[in-house]
Design a protein around this motif. Sequence first.
Motif, mmCIF file in Angstrom:
data_model
loop_
_atom_site.group_PDB
_atom_site.id
_atom_site.type_symbol
_atom_site.label_atom_id
_atom_site.label_comp_id
_atom_site.label_asym_id
_atom_site.label_seq_id
_atom_site.Cartn_x
_atom_site.Cartn_y
_atom_site.Cartn_z
ATOM 1 N N ASN A 1 -20.848 17.709 -73.326
ATOM 2 C CA ASN A 1 -20.537 18.911 -72.555
ATOM 3 C C ASN A 1 -20.511 20.139 -73.463
ATOM 4 O OD1 ASN A 1 -20.247 17.335 -70.256
ATOM 5 N ND2 ASN A 1 -18.044 17.055 -70.570
ATOM 6 N N GLU B 1 -23.322 18.905 -64.421
ATOM 7 C CA GLU B 1 -23.958 19.160 -63.124
ATOM 8 C C GLU B 1 -23.595 18.070 -62.116
ATOM 9 O OE1 GLU B 1 -28.430 19.628 -61.174
ATOM 10 O OE2 GLU B 1 -28.139 20.058 -63.317
ATOM 11 N N VAL C 1 -27.516 11.138 -64.234
ATOM 12 C CA VAL C 1 -28.408 11.794 -65.193
ATOM 13 C C VAL C 1 -29.606 10.900 -65.493
ATOM 14 C CG1 VAL C 1 -28.636 12.668 -67.543
ATOM 15 C CG2 VAL C 1 -26.570 13.190 -66.222
ATOM 16 N N GLU C 2 -29.336 9.639 -65.763
ATOM 17 C CA GLU C 2 -30.412 8.694 -66.096
ATOM 18 C C GLU C 2 -31.410 8.551 -64.945
ATOM 19 O OE1 GLU C 2 -30.109 4.645 -68.397
ATOM 20 O OE2 GLU C 2 -29.808 4.270 -66.260
ATOM 21 N N GLY D 1 -32.244 10.800 -62.930
ATOM 22 C CA GLY D 1 -32.960 12.055 -62.714
ATOM 23 C C GLY D 1 -32.449 12.887 -61.564
ATOM 24 N N HIS D 2 -31.282 12.519 -61.021
ATOM 25 C CA HIS D 2 -30.734 13.279 -59.902
ATOM 26 C C HIS D 2 -30.082 14.586 -60.346
ATOM 27 C CE1 HIS D 2 -31.700 9.996 -57.333
ATOM 28 N NE2 HIS D 2 -30.746 9.188 -57.761
ATOM 29 N N VAL D 3 -29.627 14.637 -61.584
ATOM 30 C CA VAL D 3 -29.008 15.834 -62.163
ATOM 31 C C VAL D 3 -29.453 15.945 -63.613
ATOM 32 C CG1 VAL D 3 -26.976 15.825 -60.650
ATOM 33 C CG2 VAL D 3 -26.936 14.538 -62.799
ATOM 34 N N ALA D 4 -29.262 17.138 -64.169
ATOM 35 C CA ALA D 4 -29.703 17.374 -65.547
ATOM 36 C C ALA D 4 -28.625 17.071 -66.576
ATOM 37 C CB ALA D 4 -30.166 18.821 -65.700
ATOM 38 N N SER D 5 -27.361 17.027 -66.161
ATOM 39 C CA SER D 5 -26.275 16.854 -67.114
ATOM 40 C C SER D 5 -25.057 16.258 -66.432
ATOM 41 C CB SER D 5 -25.888 18.197 -67.750
ATOM 42 O OG SER D 5 -25.306 19.046 -66.769
ATOM 43 N N ARG E 1 -28.878 10.190 -53.200
ATOM 44 C CA ARG E 1 -28.855 10.156 -54.661
ATOM 45 C C ARG E 1 -28.469 8.756 -55.122
ATOM 46 N NH1 ARG E 1 -31.211 13.977 -53.519
ATOM 47 N NH2 ARG E 1 -30.914 16.134 -54.184
#
Length: 281
Positions: free
Chosen positions: A253, A152, A142-143, A145-149, A117
């Motif tokens: 959040n 997360e 997040v930026e 694209g590894h996680v949505a939020s 990641r």
Amino acid sequence: MPSIADLHTHSLISDGRLSPRDLVDLAYRNGVRILSLTDHDIVDGLPEAFAAAEEYADMTFIPGIEMSTDVPGNEVHITGHFIDWQDEPFREKLAQLQKSRLGRAEKMVERLKELGRPIEWERVQSFAEGAVGRPHIALALVEAGHVASVNEAFDLYLSRTGPAYVERERLEPEEVVALIRGVGGLATLCHPRELLAAGGLPELLARLKEAGLTGIEVYYQDYFDTEMATFKELADRFGFLPLGGSDYHGLGNPNQREPGNIPLPIGPVNELFKLAEERGS
């Protein structure tokens, strides 16, 4: 019912998303008239926040800080209010903690690369105006694209038990209480829900009472009425002021509350001011 006081907020000088000035403006629009900025282990946002609050004749600004400490298997966060934030030895200690925080963040970025990641260290730094922390790493994840939020990112990688987590220099809770009191401040235990779930909260409160803790956050973010009742009972049992704050970061959040969106009554806040006056803070 919203409160006119909020004793726990963050700016982009630590891990929030608003400048100190924008944070003060948002709080004022929300009806907050007593505000404290409590950035993590850093006080560099206080001059801007003071200047912004001075533009509102009916706003009182309290200089504050939030500091991280460790107990076995958990973190303990403590806010300090009415601190002498210009005290030179105090600022030197904060600079030491910030250096440790920076080194920890760099190692976490390295671990994320090993986990497949990858994110750019320069991008993490770009999200931070002051101290670099885990939320800035989360924003980079997040930026990329590894996680949505952000949530997360913490759940999968950055939490205390996450695969990318790295320890950093911390103080014992009693040390932090002493440090805050040493610069004229009053110390409050933050967000005790996690500590209660882990067990041992009454024992910790007994230790911190002996060390000079003043308050415990009873009115915090999304605490249920039953939880607030539990923490109010603990506050009464140990003789702590039942205080609180939104812990506003602006990270989006789902449980985030804006400044003032907490049911903190004014009575304990007035008592905090009395104690500060008695200490000459």
